[in-house]
Design an enzyme around this catalytic site. Structure first.
Site, short mmCIF file in Angstrom:
data_model
loop_
_atom_site.label_atom_id
_atom_site.label_comp_id
_atom_site.label_asym_id
_atom_site.label_seq_id
_atom_site.Cartn_x
_atom_site.Cartn_y
_atom_site.Cartn_z
N LEU A 32 0.92 -1.31 -0.09
CA LEU A 32 0.00 0.08 -0.03
C LEU A 32 0.86 1.35 0.01
CD1 LEU A 32 -2.68 -1.11 2.80
CD2 LEU A 32 -2.83 -1.53 -0.06
N HIS A 33 0.18 2.36 -0.76
CA HIS A 33 1.27 3.48 -0.96
C HIS A 33 0.00 4.72 -0.67
CE1 HIS A 33 -0.26 3.43 -4.67
NE2 HIS A 33 0.12 2.40 -5.08
N HIS A 36 -3.37 4.16 -2.76
CA HIS A 36 -4.33 3.34 -1.79
C HIS A 36 -4.85 4.25 -0.92
CE1 HIS A 36 -1.52 0.18 -3.29
NE2 HIS A 36 -2.81 -0.17 -3.88
N GLN A 60 -4.83 -13.02 -12.24
CA GLN A 60 -4.79 -11.99 -13.27
C GLN A 60 -3.37 -11.64 -13.56
OE1 GLN A 60 -6.17 -9.13 -9.99
NE2 GLN A 60 -4.72 -7.57 -11.25
N GLU A 147 -7.92 5.50 -10.78
CA GLU A 147 -7.99 5.88 -12.30
C GLU A 147 -6.74 5.73 -12.86
OE1 GLU A 147 -9.65 9.72 -13.22
OE2 GLU A 147 -11.61 8.97 -13.42
N ASP A 149 -5.53 3.01 -13.30
CA ASP A 149 -5.79 1.58 -14.12
C ASP A 149 -7.07 2.12 -14.88
OD1 ASP A 149 -3.55 -0.47 -13.14
OD2 ASP A 149 -4.50 0.21 -11.16
N GLN A 152 -9.16 -0.68 -16.28
CA GLN A 152 -9.62 -1.67 -15.39
C GLN A 152 -10.84 -1.45 -15.00
OE1 GLN A 152 -7.57 -4.03 -12.24
NE2 GLN A 152 -7.85 -2.23 -11.21
N SER A 185 2.43 3.64 -7.58
CA SER A 185 2.29 2.28 -8.01
C SER A 185 2.85 1.57 -6.96
CB SER A 185 2.71 2.31 -9.52
OG SER A 185 2.83 0.89 -9.73
O1 PAF Z 1 -5.90 -2.87 -9.25
C1 PAF Z 1 -5.59 -3.70 -8.62
O2 PAF Z 1 -4.83 -3.47 -7.56
C2 PAF Z 1 -6.13 -5.10 -8.79
O3 PAF Z 1 -6.19 -5.29 -10.16
C3 PAF Z 1 -7.52 -5.47 -7.84
C4 PAF Z 1 -8.57 -4.53 -8.46
C5 PAF Z 1 -7.24 -5.15 -6.49
C6 PAF Z 1 -7.89 -6.84 -8.21
O4 PAF Z 1 -7.06 -7.80 -8.03
#
Ligand code: PAF
Length: 282
Positions: A32-33, A36, A60, A147, A149, A152, A185
């Site tokens: 975490l940073h 988050h 993933q 955002e 990602d 995503q 990131s």
């Molecule tokens: O963005 C992420 O950290 C991951 O893709 C997520 C959404 C937690 C799913 O594992």
């Protein structure tokens, strides 16, 4: 804050919390940073109960080395979450989330076929698998995603529509950046000090392209971004696409979309960094 390891315990706690009000979910893969933490702060402001999941989702990762080297900092994460006023940290094992292999194939359509979808086959299906499970485990009122990602979020919205998560609000949160512009990131810690000093070129060039976009065609703006970033040592642009924010489909002319977004992936050495920028033309 309580650390929860099992789905059964999580469900029991949240069933009780739901009788008291709203639940905000922040799905993460840990390490975490401040990026988050900005999602968590927002979830904290907007919900009665906040649950953060910390789970490095194997389905993933299409590259085993990427999975193996993904930073894991559980103790530090727990301390940050406690400090951020989180109610529940869900930190399950792989076996807990996937007691049996998840063979679901989501029909995510065009939003998942381009950019990250094309470069990382299976990646978005894995994201859809884990996020759909997390939505089912927690039944949140709101779920928060960054955002950085950008694609995503579109994929998760599509998954939510397919799976009928209609009462759940997906909240997109702005990219959090370091003082020098580098998008925060978990992968940034893998940059060498020299690479770290060069990596902010990504966001600086993207920002400068906002001005270029006023005078150049879309194709020339793309080329300028790619060439300018590639001129830096260590930097190798994997793709730069300018897409419509809703459909994620690449556009050919600025006039093709009212909401063009430039999405980039750059290898800085062997660290894969992503970023994006919204073009506001006129
Ligand atoms: O963005 C992420 O950290 C991951 O893709 C997520 C959404 C937690 C799913 O594992």
């Amino acid at each position: 804050m309580e650390i929860i390891r099992t789905v059964a315990e999580l469900k029991a706690k949240l069933d009780e919390a739901r009788t008291r009000g709203t639940i905000g979910l922040v799905p993460t893969m840990g390490a975490l940073h401040a990026g988050h933490l900005s999602l968590i702060e927002r979830a904290r402001r907007e919900n009665d109960t906040v649950v953060v999941s910390v789970f490095v989702n194997p389905t993933q990762f299409n590259n085993p080395t990427d999975l193996a080297t993904y930073p894991r900092t559980e103790e530090a994460d727990a301390a940050l979450l406690e400090n951020a006023g989180v109610d529940y940290a869900f930190m399950p094992s792989v076996e807990e989330v996937y007691p049996e292999p998840d063979n679901r194939q989501f029909d995510l359509g065009p939003v998942a076929e381009v950019m990250e979808g094309a470069m990382r086959p299976g990646h978005f299906n894995g994201v859809a698998q884990v996020v759909s499970k997390l939505f089912r485990f927690t039944e949140p009122t709101r779920a928060y995603f960054g955002e950085k990602d950008f694609q995503q979020i579109a994929v998760i919205r599509k998954m939510a529509q397919l799976e009928g998560f209609n009462n759940l609000e997906i909240v997109d949160c702005p990219i959090k950046r370091e003082a020098d512009g580098l998008a925060m990131s978990s992968r940034n810690v893998r940059l060498t000090p020299e690479q770290r000093s060069i990596a902010p070129a990504i966001s600086l060039v993207l920002k400068a392209s906002l001005v270029k976009a006023r005078e150049l065609s879309l194709a020339d703006t793309k080329k300028w971004v790619i060439d300018t970033i590639n001129a830096f040592p260590y930097m190798n642009v994997e793709y730069y696409e300018i897409v419509d924010a809703a459909t994620m489909q690449p556009i050919g002319e600025w006039s093709d979309s009212a909401t063009p977004v430039g999405c980039i992936t750059v290898f800085c050495g062997d660290v894969r960094l992503i970023d994006n920028i919204k073009y506001i033309l006129k």
